[in-house]
Design a protein around this motif. Sequence first.
Motif, PDB file in Angstrom:
ATOM      1  N   PHE A  45       0.816  -1.217   0.000  1.00 15.73           N
ATOM      2  CA  PHE A  45       0.000   0.000   0.000  1.00 15.73           C
ATOM      3  C   PHE A  45       0.850   1.268   0.000  1.00 15.73           C
ATOM      4  O   PHE A  45       0.324   2.361  -0.114  1.00 15.73           O
ATOM      5  N   ASN A  46       2.164   1.140   0.117  1.00 14.24           N
ATOM      6  CA  ASN A  46       3.023   2.320   0.015  1.00 14.24           C
ATOM      7  C   ASN A  46       2.959   2.930  -1.377  1.00 14.24           C
ATOM      8  O   ASN A  46       3.304   4.090  -1.564  1.00 14.24           O
ATOM      9  N   LYS A  47       2.526   2.153  -2.356  1.00 11.99           N
ATOM     10  CA  LYS A  47       2.394   2.662  -3.718  1.00 11.99           C
ATOM     11  C   LYS A  47       1.450   3.861  -3.755  1.00 11.99           C
ATOM     12  O   LYS A  47       1.618   4.771  -4.558  1.00 11.99           O
ATOM     13  N   PHE A  48       0.449   3.851  -2.879  1.00 12.38           N
ATOM     14  CA  PHE A  48      -0.539   4.941  -2.886  1.00 12.38           C
ATOM     15  C   PHE A  48       0.096   6.280  -2.502  1.00 12.38           C
ATOM     16  O   PHE A  48      -0.439   7.329  -2.801  1.00 12.38           O
ATOM     17  N   LYS A  49       1.242   6.242  -1.820  1.00 13.63           N
ATOM     18  CA  LYS A  49       1.915   7.476  -1.432  1.00 13.63           C
ATOM     19  C   LYS A  49       2.564   8.166  -2.626  1.00 13.63           C
ATOM     20  O   LYS A  49       2.920   9.326  -2.549  1.00 13.63           O
ATOM     21  N   ARG A  50       2.741   7.436  -3.718  1.00 11.03           N
ATOM     22  CA  ARG A  50       3.421   7.984  -4.895  1.00 11.03           C
ATOM     23  C   ARG A  50       2.484   8.070  -6.105  1.00 11.03           C
ATOM     24  O   ARG A  50       2.929   8.039  -7.243  1.00 11.03           O
ATOM     25  N   VAL A  51       1.181   8.166  -5.854  1.00 12.24           N
ATOM     26  CA  VAL A  51       0.213   8.256  -6.951  1.00 12.24           C
ATOM     27  C   VAL A  51       0.389   9.595  -7.668  1.00 12.24           C
ATOM     28  O   VAL A  51       0.435  10.647  -7.047  1.00 12.24           O
ATOM     29  N   VAL A  52       0.483   9.507  -9.004  1.00 11.88           N
ATOM     30  CA  VAL A  52       0.676  10.712  -9.820  1.00 11.88           C
ATOM     31  C   VAL A  52      -0.471  10.932 -10.793  1.00 11.88           C
ATOM     32  O   VAL A  52      -0.467  11.895 -11.547  1.00 11.88           O
ATOM     33  N   GLY A  53      -1.447  10.047 -10.786  1.00 15.69           N
ATOM     34  CA  GLY A  53      -2.576  10.227 -11.691  1.00 15.69           C
ATOM     35  C   GLY A  53      -3.531   9.066 -11.635  1.00 15.69           C
ATOM     36  O   GLY A  53      -3.369   8.137 -10.835  1.00 15.69           O
ATOM     37  N   TYR A  54      -4.532   9.141 -12.478  1.00 12.24           N
ATOM     38  CA  TYR A  54      -5.591   8.146 -12.516  1.00 12.24           C
ATOM     39  C   TYR A  54      -5.807   7.718 -13.957  1.00 12.24           C
ATOM     40  O   TYR A  54      -5.594   8.502 -14.878  1.00 12.24           O
ATOM     41  N   ILE A  55      -6.244   6.496 -14.142  1.00 13.55           N
ATOM     42  CA  ILE A  55      -6.623   6.038 -15.475  1.00 13.55           C
ATOM     43  C   ILE A  55      -8.141   6.034 -15.518  1.00 13.55           C
ATOM     44  O   ILE A  55      -8.794   5.422 -14.667  1.00 13.55           O
ATOM     45  N   VAL A  56      -8.692   6.739 -16.493  1.00 16.07           N
ATOM     46  CA  VAL A  56     -10.146   6.833 -16.628  1.00 16.07           C
ATOM     47  C   VAL A  56     -10.544   6.469 -18.050  1.00 16.07           C
ATOM     48  O   VAL A  56      -9.737   6.516 -18.976  1.00 16.07           O
ATOM     49  N   ASP A  57     -11.808   6.115 -18.197  1.00 16.39           N
ATOM     50  CA  ASP A  57     -12.385   5.838 -19.512  1.00 16.39           C
ATOM     51  C   ASP A  57     -13.030   7.126 -20.000  1.00 16.39           C
ATOM     52  O   ASP A  57     -14.055   7.560 -19.476  1.00 16.39           O
ATOM     53  N   LEU A  58     -12.421   7.747 -20.995  1.00 15.76           N
ATOM     54  CA  LEU A  58     -12.921   9.023 -21.503  1.00 15.76           C
ATOM     55  C   LEU A  58     -14.258   8.879 -22.232  1.00 15.76           C
ATOM     56  O   LEU A  58     -14.922   9.880 -22.497  1.00 15.76           O
ATOM     57  N   ASN A  59     -14.654   7.655 -22.553  1.00 14.29           N
ATOM     58  CA  ASN A  59     -15.945   7.434 -23.218  1.00 14.29           C
ATOM     59  C   ASN A  59     -17.117   7.444 -22.235  1.00 14.29           C
ATOM     60  O   ASN A  59     -18.266   7.519 -22.656  1.00 14.29           O
ATOM     61  N   LEU A  60     -16.844   7.364 -20.946  1.00 17.46           N
ATOM     62  CA  LEU A  60     -17.938   7.367 -19.962  1.00 17.46           C
ATOM     63  C   LEU A  60     -18.518   8.770 -19.816  1.00 17.46           C
ATOM     64  O   LEU A  60     -17.779   9.757 -19.836  1.00 17.46           O
ATOM     65  N   PRO A  61     -19.838   8.884 -19.630  1.00 18.78           N
ATOM     66  CA  PRO A  61     -20.427  10.210 -19.391  1.00 18.78           C
ATOM     67  C   PRO A  61     -19.951  10.775 -18.051  1.00 18.78           C
ATOM     68  O   PRO A  61     -19.486  10.041 -17.177  1.00 18.78           O
ATOM     69  N   LEU A  62     -20.067  12.080 -17.903  1.00 19.58           N
ATOM     70  CA  LEU A  62     -19.567  12.782 -16.723  1.00 19.58           C
ATOM     71  C   LEU A  62     -20.146  12.242 -15.421  1.00 19.58           C
ATOM     72  O   LEU A  62     -19.490  12.265 -14.392  1.00 19.58           O
ATOM     73  N   ARG A  63     -21.364  11.720 -15.440  1.00 15.85           N
ATOM     74  CA  ARG A  63     -21.952  11.239 -14.179  1.00 15.85           C
ATOM     75  C   ARG A  63     -21.135  10.089 -13.585  1.00 15.85           C
ATOM     76  O   ARG A  63     -21.284   9.747 -12.432  1.00 15.85           O
ATOM     77  N   HIS A  64     -20.255   9.499 -14.384  1.00 17.04           N
ATOM     78  CA  HIS A  64     -19.369   8.441 -13.888  1.00 17.04           C
ATOM     79  C   HIS A  64     -17.983   9.001 -13.571  1.00 17.04           C
ATOM     80  O   HIS A  64     -16.996   8.293 -13.657  1.00 17.04           O
ATOM     81  N   TYR A  65     -17.938  10.286 -13.185  1.00 17.40           N
ATOM     82  CA  TYR A  65     -16.663  10.968 -12.976  1.00 17.40           C
ATOM     83  C   TYR A  65     -15.738  10.225 -12.023  1.00 17.40           C
ATOM     84  O   TYR A  65     -14.528  10.289 -12.145  1.00 17.40           O
ATOM     85  N   ALA A  66     -16.291   9.552 -11.046  1.00 15.54           N
ATOM     86  CA  ALA A  66     -15.470   8.938 -10.004  1.00 15.54           C
ATOM     87  C   ALA A  66     -14.955   7.556 -10.375  1.00 15.54           C
ATOM     88  O   ALA A  66     -14.156   6.986  -9.650  1.00 15.54           O
ATOM     89  N   ILE A  67     -15.415   7.018 -11.490  1.00 20.96           N
ATOM     90  CA  ILE A  67     -14.977   5.677 -11.863  1.00 20.96           C
ATOM     91  C   ILE A  67     -13.586   5.764 -12.462  1.00 20.96           C
ATOM     92  O   ILE A  67     -13.378   6.400 -13.488  1.00 20.96           O
ATOM     93  N   THR A  68     -12.653   5.158 -11.779  1.00 22.43           N
ATOM     94  CA  THR A  68     -11.291   5.089 -12.297  1.00 22.43           C
ATOM     95  C   THR A  68     -10.963   3.638 -12.553  1.00 22.43           C
ATOM     96  O   THR A  68     -11.372   2.754 -11.811  1.00 22.43           O
ATOM     97  N   GLU A  69     -10.237   3.403 -13.621  1.00 19.67           N
ATOM     98  CA  GLU A  69      -9.790   2.049 -13.925  1.00 19.67           C
ATOM     99  C   GLU A  69      -8.708   1.647 -12.930  1.00 19.67           C
ATOM    100  O   GLU A  69      -8.652   0.514 -12.495  1.00 19.67           O
ATOM    101  N   SER A  70      -7.852   2.599 -12.616  1.00 22.46           N
ATOM    102  CA  SER A  70      -6.765   2.321 -11.691  1.00 22.46           C
ATOM    103  C   SER A  70      -6.043   3.621 -11.373  1.00 22.46           C
ATOM    104  O   SER A  70      -6.415   4.699 -11.835  1.00 22.46           O
ATOM    105  N   TYR A  71      -4.983   3.486 -10.585  1.00 18.52           N
ATOM    106  CA  TYR A  71      -4.118   4.597 -10.233  1.00 18.52           C
ATOM    107  C   TYR A  71      -2.777   4.404 -10.919  1.00 18.52           C
ATOM    108  O   TYR A  71      -2.341   3.281 -11.148  1.00 18.52           O
ATOM    109  N   VAL A  72      -2.111   5.518 -11.182  1.00 20.18           N
ATOM    110  CA  VAL A  72      -0.762   5.482 -11.737  1.00 20.18           C
ATOM    111  C   VAL A  72       0.175   5.981 -10.646  1.00 20.18           C
ATOM    112  O   VAL A  72      -0.081   7.012 -10.026  1.00 20.18           O
TER     113      VAL A  72
END
Length: 171
Positions: A5-32
């Motif tokens: 879980f130390n990986k979460f301390k170095r998160v620099v971004g999120y992977i999202v599906d740009l095809n999803l409508p805005l109401r799914h703003y919080a859905i992330t595929e993963s963290y980078v």
Amino acid sequence: MLLDFNKFKRVVGYIVDLNLPLRHYAITESYVYLDENDLERVIFSSSLYNNDKGDLLLSEYLNLNTFEISGKKLAKISHAEYDLRVSQYQANLTADIKKISSDDFHWKRCVLPPEKWCKVNGVEVFYIPEYIQDNYVTWLALYNDSYFELVERATCSPDFIANKIIGHSPE
């Protein structure tokens, strides 16, 4: 395999599906995150793809053809871009005041115990204590024999809600 879980301390971004409508703003595929060599990797992708060499590099993850098959358009976004998506979602969430039926109003008042139930400036207001996102809830109002529903923060004052209803309603 133990999760690091130390990986979460170095998160620099999120992977999202740009095809999803805005109401799914919080859905992330993963963290980078940045690994010990400052390479961008996708968190927990090793377990998702049975990769015993460790988490995939961001470029490897984005090149997986499974996303093309599923119709996803994945991209890495920054913290600032994610915050902008949240702000846009919240602005859309609170934009509408809907007129509802008397039956809907009374049914919703009885589903859960109403919170902040009072009458202010001739407007009966309360909210349903079921949170939509963060501290956003559904507020209901009765004004001039009309019934309304809107989404706002639970921390809003009944005065604020009443004034929104009065400003929205034709006299």
